[in-house]
Design a protein around this motif. Structure first.
Motif, PDB file in Angstrom:
ATOM      1  N   LYS A 198       0.966  -0.996  -0.009  1.00  0.00           N
ATOM      2  CA  LYS A 198      -0.007   0.196   0.306  1.00  0.00           C
ATOM      3  C   LYS A 198       0.845   1.400   0.052  1.00  0.00           C
ATOM      4  CE  LYS A 198      -0.111  -0.527   5.106  1.00  0.00           C
ATOM      5  NZ  LYS A 198      -1.353  -0.462   6.261  1.00  0.00           N
ATOM      6  N   ASP A 199       1.970   0.754   0.571  1.00  0.00           N
ATOM      7  CA  ASP A 199       2.506   2.244   0.409  1.00  0.00           C
ATOM      8  C   ASP A 199       4.033   2.935  -1.236  1.00  0.00           C
ATOM      9  OD1 ASP A 199       4.171   0.144   0.846  1.00  0.00           O
ATOM     10  OD2 ASP A 199       5.312   0.572   2.664  1.00  0.00           O
ATOM     11  N   ALA A 200       3.268   1.590  -1.668  1.00  0.00           N
ATOM     12  CA  ALA A 200       4.078   1.538  -3.348  1.00  0.00           C
ATOM     13  C   ALA A 200       3.901   3.038  -4.075  1.00  0.00           C
ATOM     14  CB  ALA A 200       4.018   0.914  -4.044  1.00  0.00           C
ATOM     15  N   LYS A 201       4.723   3.749  -4.706  1.00  0.00           N
ATOM     16  CA  LYS A 201       4.775   4.968  -5.627  1.00  0.00           C
ATOM     17  C   LYS A 201       4.125   4.629  -7.057  1.00  0.00           C
ATOM     18  CE  LYS A 201       8.826   7.493  -3.774  1.00  0.00           C
ATOM     19  NZ  LYS A 201      10.180   8.416  -3.973  1.00  0.00           N
ATOM     20  N   PRO A 202       3.288   5.113  -6.817  1.00  0.00           N
ATOM     21  CA  PRO A 202       2.700   5.127  -8.370  1.00  0.00           C
ATOM     22  C   PRO A 202       3.366   4.740  -9.496  1.00  0.00           C
ATOM     23  CG  PRO A 202       1.259   6.962  -7.604  1.00  0.00           C
ATOM     24  CD  PRO A 202       3.435   6.585  -6.812  1.00  0.00           C
ATOM     25  N   GLU A 203       4.799   4.723  -9.904  1.00  0.00           N
ATOM     26  CA  GLU A 203       5.486   4.427 -10.489  1.00  0.00           C
ATOM     27  C   GLU A 203       5.903   2.808  -9.996  1.00  0.00           C
ATOM     28  OE1 GLU A 203       8.200   7.114  -8.466  1.00  0.00           O
ATOM     29  OE2 GLU A 203       6.209   6.810  -9.584  1.00  0.00           O
ATOM     30  N   LYS A 204       6.108   2.475  -8.974  1.00  0.00           N
ATOM     31  CA  LYS A 204       6.543   0.971  -8.832  1.00  0.00           C
ATOM     32  C   LYS A 204       4.908   0.289  -9.013  1.00  0.00           C
ATOM     33  CE  LYS A 204       8.492  -1.113  -5.492  1.00  0.00           C
ATOM     34  NZ  LYS A 204       9.206  -1.406  -4.108  1.00  0.00           N
ATOM     35  N   ARG A 205       3.887   0.560  -8.702  1.00  0.00           N
ATOM     36  CA  ARG A 205       2.840   0.582  -8.804  1.00  0.00           C
ATOM     37  C   ARG A 205       2.227  -0.567  -9.950  1.00  0.00           C
ATOM     38  NH1 ARG A 205      -1.451   2.302  -4.892  1.00  0.00           N
ATOM     39  NH2 ARG A 205      -0.471   2.678  -2.621  1.00  0.00           N
ATOM     40  N   GLU A 206       2.757   0.576 -10.913  1.00  0.00           N
ATOM     41  CA  GLU A 206       2.634   0.403 -12.622  1.00  0.00           C
ATOM     42  C   GLU A 206       3.549  -0.381 -13.272  1.00  0.00           C
ATOM     43  OE1 GLU A 206       2.766   2.985 -16.940  1.00  0.00           O
ATOM     44  OE2 GLU A 206       2.951   3.612 -15.148  1.00  0.00           O
ATOM     45  N   ARG A 207       4.404  -0.453 -12.933  1.00  0.00           N
ATOM     46  CA  ARG A 207       6.025  -1.483 -13.593  1.00  0.00           C
ATOM     47  C   ARG A 207       5.366  -2.989 -12.890  1.00  0.00           C
ATOM     48  NH1 ARG A 207      11.012  -2.229 -10.425  1.00  0.00           N
ATOM     49  NH2 ARG A 207       9.802  -0.396  -8.935  1.00  0.00           N
ATOM     50  N   PHE A 208       5.161  -3.009 -11.499  1.00  0.00           N
ATOM     51  CA  PHE A 208       4.804  -4.360 -10.564  1.00  0.00           C
ATOM     52  C   PHE A 208       3.967  -5.280 -11.231  1.00  0.00           C
ATOM     53  CE2 PHE A 208       7.620  -4.504  -6.542  1.00  0.00           C
ATOM     54  CZ  PHE A 208       8.176  -4.478  -7.483  1.00  0.00           C
ATOM     55  N   ASP A 209       2.436  -4.530 -11.941  1.00  0.00           N
ATOM     56  CA  ASP A 209       1.060  -4.818 -12.349  1.00  0.00           C
ATOM     57  C   ASP A 209       1.702  -5.086 -14.156  1.00  0.00           C
ATOM     58  OD1 ASP A 209       0.185  -4.233 -10.326  1.00  0.00           O
ATOM     59  OD2 ASP A 209      -0.385  -2.416 -11.117  1.00  0.00           O
ATOM     60  N   LYS A 210       2.663  -4.223 -14.315  1.00  0.00           N
ATOM     61  CA  LYS A 210       2.343  -5.225 -15.626  1.00  0.00           C
ATOM     62  C   LYS A 210       3.834  -6.267 -15.824  1.00  0.00           C
ATOM     63  CE  LYS A 210       3.883  -0.710 -18.178  1.00  0.00           C
ATOM     64  NZ  LYS A 210       4.379   0.096 -19.070  1.00  0.00           N
TER      65      LYS A 210
END
Length: 450
Positions: free
Chosen positions: A193-205
């Motif tokens: 939950k504390d991940a930054k948006p760019e990290k969330r996007e990268r990991f979702d990919k």
């Protein structure tokens, strides 16, 4: 009484000769040679018995809180405590912290004595003039990526995390002659939950493009003794060896890096990819022996499933770490030794019971992850053991259990690791995303064992 997770772990850990441990050298601590995934900076002591991992305070807190979740603690490496780890830390300063760390660890006295016998505190001060021991452990990074060579994809290095803490664990690969190791990253959502948006996007990919999406896990890294270099069909229908697999290295291991699990492994070839870890004629692991190993892991995975179903937690980017003896002759010898030891233990139990007029207090729920018992086929792992108190209802002595278990042969182990983004979440129910991965792995290993 039910034995503790530390005592269970001693079914895997052999007692080493009692001798002073040399001061860990700089290169010994910096490069843990069997790391197959995760951050740089993992270390071990000179003999490899203790694994020292830089971590966040959140991971320290999770390990410390696991004592309130004893069944979950079964799944974790034995936790010996945390220590200070600064950019200015040296091998000698790390060594000086270990005796006090072990002395205060909540582990059986027998295990403490074994570890302390290898950590002579008098050795550390004597190393004041030792150049290796006085070098800082953390070297400045010059680049986040290594240059591409021979057409290989550049290796995006995962640098040491920014932290002043490290945890000391019993090393899951210690004592094996040639440890085959596989790290499987678990779950579908890899960010917390504390991940930054760019990290969330990268990991979702990563989730969308790998086996995470449909199977709940991906192979994050692997090493296999005398392993196979797989080939894949490239553009134009040409078969080419994977650029994400290297080796054999100086110890005879093929190394499958994180890009192998991302780029080469997919839903269609996942089962075949797992076979590369288990079945290996070149190393003396034939079909029958491979099926046995697969069955052992399948058994433990069902136990992992059972435990996680009864816990309310959320884990992001945690892993299951699979280790087994990759040298076929050594594996067969360990199995035969385990069968003999188990037969001797059973004989002692029978003799103890027949000598007494009343039945003893028995606890038959000790899960063992590295002992082979004897069923009708004479080749199954011990899933249960028995513990006898001095009198009916009395607790057994942990140190007696230590003496009994510390020489058990090294065959395999399965541990859950990496809890930097893990929390206990009362009221939210089990972690179904991780459970999907556990069930997928169990089903696959069950099929491999047929």
């Amino acid at each position: 009484m039910p034995a503790t997770s530390e005592i269970r772990e001693l079914k895997r850990v052999k007692t080493a000769p009692a001798k002073p441990k040399d001061v860990p050298k700089h290169q010994d601590l910096i490069g843990y040679k069997h790391a197959v995934a995760g951050h740089d900076g993992t270390m071990c002591d000179a003999d490899g018995e203790l694994f020292v991992k830089p971590c966040t305070q959140a991971e320290v807190d999770f390990y410390e809180s696991a004592k309130f979740h004893p069944e979950f603690a079964e799944l974790m490496p034995v936790f010996c405590g945390s220590l200070a780890l600064l950019n200015t830390s040296t091998a000698a300063s790390i060594h000086q912290q270990l005796p006090d760390l072990i002395d205060h660890a909540e582990i059986p006295k027998g295990l403490k004595d074994e570890l302390m016998s290898h950590l002579d505190p008098g050795m550390a001060p004597a190393a004041a003039g030792h150049s290796d021991a006085q070098q800082p452990l953390v070297a400045p990074s010059t680049s986040s990526k290594e240059p591409a060579t021979d057409g290989k994809r550049p290796e995006a290095r995962t640098g040491p995390i920014k932290t002043d803490r490290a945890i000391a664990l019993l090393n899951a690969s210690y004592g094996f002659k040639k440890p085959n190791i596989m790290d499987t990253k678990m779950g579908q959502q890899l960010w917390s939950k504390d991940a930054k948006p760019e990290k969330r996007e990268r990991f979702d990919k990563i989730t969308e493009s790998t086996t995470h999406k449909n199977f709940g896990y991906r192979i994050a890294g692997m090493q296999v003794y005398k392993g196979t270099h797989p080939t894949y069909t490239k553009s134009g229908g040409v078969q080419e060896p994977s650029a994400n697999v290297t080796g054999p290295n100086e110890e005879g291991f093929m190394v499958y890096d994180k890009f192998w699990g991302r780029d080469d492994v997919n839903d269609a070839n996942l089962a075949e990819s797992l076979k590369l870890f288990i079945f290996n004629e070149a190393a003396g692991i034939d079909e029958d022996l491979g099926k046995l190993v697969a069955g052992l892991f399948a058994r433990d995975l069902r136990r992992v499933e059972e435990i996680l179903q009864n816990e309310e937690s959320r884990m992001y980017s945690s892993s299951l770490l699979f280790v087994f003896e990759g040298d076929g002759p050594a594996l067969r010898a360990a199995i035969e030794e385990a069968k003999a030891e188990e037969a001797a233990m059973e004989a002692e139990v029978v003799e103890s019971v027949t000598k007494r007029s009343a039945p003893r207090a028995v606890s038959a729920n000790l899960r063992v992850d590295s002992g082979i018992g004897m069923d009708d086929e004479e080749l199954r792992f011990v899933a249960e053991s028995v513990t006898f108190g001095n009198e009916a209802g009395e607790e057994a002595d942990d140190d007696e259990d230590f003496d009994e278990m510390s020489s058990f042969p090294h065959i395999y182990t399965l541990k859950m690791i990496d809890f930097a983004h893990a929390d206990w979440t009362p009221g939210l129910g089990p972690d179904e995303a991780v459970l999907l991965g556990v069930r997928s792995l169990a089903e696959c290993f069950e099929k491999l064992s047929d």
